[in-house]
Design a protein around this motif. Structure first.
Motif, PDB file in Angstrom:
ATOM      1  N   SER A 180      99.057  47.323  58.141  1.00  0.00           N
ATOM      2  CA  SER A 180      98.351  46.945  57.347  1.00  0.00           C
ATOM      3  C   SER A 180      98.099  47.587  55.485  1.00  0.00           C
ATOM      4  CB  SER A 180      96.440  46.623  57.611  1.00  0.00           C
ATOM      5  OG  SER A 180      96.047  46.364  59.058  1.00  0.00           O
ATOM      6  N   VAL A 181      97.456  47.038  54.713  1.00  0.00           N
ATOM      7  CA  VAL A 181      96.957  48.132  53.448  1.00  0.00           C
ATOM      8  C   VAL A 181      96.348  48.209  52.757  1.00  0.00           C
ATOM      9  CG1 VAL A 181      98.104  48.236  50.974  1.00  0.00           C
ATOM     10  CG2 VAL A 181      99.766  47.672  52.768  1.00  0.00           C
ATOM     11  N   ILE A 182      95.494  48.719  52.660  1.00  0.00           N
ATOM     12  CA  ILE A 182      94.128  48.763  52.280  1.00  0.00           C
ATOM     13  C   ILE A 182      94.133  48.830  50.895  1.00  0.00           C
ATOM     14  CG2 ILE A 182      91.408  49.599  52.308  1.00  0.00           C
ATOM     15  CD1 ILE A 182      92.147  50.576  55.348  1.00  0.00           C
ATOM     16  N   VAL A 183      93.639  48.138  49.525  1.00  0.00           N
ATOM     17  CA  VAL A 183      93.891  48.368  48.440  1.00  0.00           C
ATOM     18  C   VAL A 183      92.001  48.263  47.982  1.00  0.00           C
ATOM     19  CG1 VAL A 183      93.901  46.725  46.367  1.00  0.00           C
ATOM     20  CG2 VAL A 183      94.901  46.206  47.975  1.00  0.00           C
ATOM     21  N   GLU A 184      91.864  49.244  47.383  1.00  0.00           N
ATOM     22  CA  GLU A 184      90.433  49.636  46.865  1.00  0.00           C
ATOM     23  C   GLU A 184      90.954  49.453  45.394  1.00  0.00           C
ATOM     24  OE1 GLU A 184      89.257  53.686  48.009  1.00  0.00           O
ATOM     25  OE2 GLU A 184      88.562  53.014  50.542  1.00  0.00           O
ATOM     26  N   LEU A 204      95.447  52.416  50.692  1.00  0.00           N
ATOM     27  CA  LEU A 204      95.777  53.386  52.087  1.00  0.00           C
ATOM     28  C   LEU A 204      96.894  52.439  52.659  1.00  0.00           C
ATOM     29  CD1 LEU A 204      92.005  54.340  52.678  1.00  0.00           C
ATOM     30  CD2 LEU A 204      93.711  55.610  51.785  1.00  0.00           C
ATOM     31  N   ALA A 205      97.960  52.813  52.846  1.00  0.00           N
ATOM     32  CA  ALA A 205      98.619  52.089  54.067  1.00  0.00           C
ATOM     33  C   ALA A 205      98.527  53.038  55.266  1.00  0.00           C
ATOM     34  CB  ALA A 205     100.240  53.116  53.430  1.00  0.00           C
ATOM     35  N   ARG A 206      98.483  52.156  56.366  1.00  0.00           N
ATOM     36  CA  ARG A 206      98.280  52.382  57.607  1.00  0.00           C
ATOM     37  C   ARG A 206      99.740  52.030  58.391  1.00  0.00           C
ATOM     38  NH1 ARG A 206      94.691  55.353  56.460  1.00  0.00           N
ATOM     39  NH2 ARG A 206      92.491  55.115  56.236  1.00  0.00           N
ATOM     40  N   PRO A 207     100.653  52.729  58.298  1.00  0.00           N
ATOM     41  CA  PRO A 207     102.303  51.663  59.252  1.00  0.00           C
ATOM     42  C   PRO A 207     101.711  51.936  60.535  1.00  0.00           C
ATOM     43  CG  PRO A 207     102.587  54.485  58.006  1.00  0.00           C
ATOM     44  CD  PRO A 207     100.863  53.921  58.103  1.00  0.00           C
TER      45      PRO A 207
END
Length: 164
Positions: free
Chosen positions: A61-65, A54-57
């Protein structure tokens, strides 16, 4: 003519904000627009063990699941030159941060009032108004006295410098 399409992109410098067993949040050091963040997410999704990215511009942040332990997936990403972990930024002491914030607030108040008012005087005036409100409610002994004394001590304090 230089060949720009064949070179692998350099690993992106990131700070690991937090890691749990199957999830990690990375902070991108260099601000990226939405398209660049999406491209980064697609690149990171190629790492083994990644479930979803999930990229949060807006927050950078970048969330890595992950399907595998997140720490292992991050190590794989680093080994594949997708990311380069950076040490967390050293935060200044709280006292220094508060002093800077107060200095900025004082500057803005002075600027906005053409130096007719400063932060200390503004706070003292607010305390005096609060004391008058408490007096109007009949609360003379406790709150009104405390607020008034606080206001007066601010007004009588020496200007400039640390009073501690």
């Amino acid at each position: 003519m230089p060949d720009t399409g064949s070179a692998e992109p350099a690993p992106l410098p990131v700070q690991v904000a937090h890691v749990t067993s199957r999830r990690a949040r990375l902070r991108v050091e260099t601000p990226l627009d939405a398209a660049a963040m999406q491209a980064l997410a697609q690149r990171l999704a190629t790492a083994p063990g990644v479930e979803r990215i999930l990229a949060r511009p807006m927050t950078g942040s970048v969330i890595v699941e992950t399907r595998l332990p997140a720490a292992d997936v991050l190590a794989e990403m680093e080994a594949a030159h997708l990311i380069r972990r950076q040490p967390p930024a050293v935060r200044p002491p709280v006292r220094q941060t508060v002093q800077l914030g107060l200095a900025q607030a004082d500057f803005q108040i002075r600027k906005g009032t053409e130096a007719a008012l400063d932060l200390k005087t503004a706070i003292a005036l607010l305390l005096l108004v609060a004391a008058l409100m408490q007096l109007a409610r009949g609360r003379i002994a406790g709150p009104a006295t405390t607020l008034a004394l606080g206001a007066l001590s601010l007004l009588n304090a020496p200007q400039g410098g640390d009073t501690t």
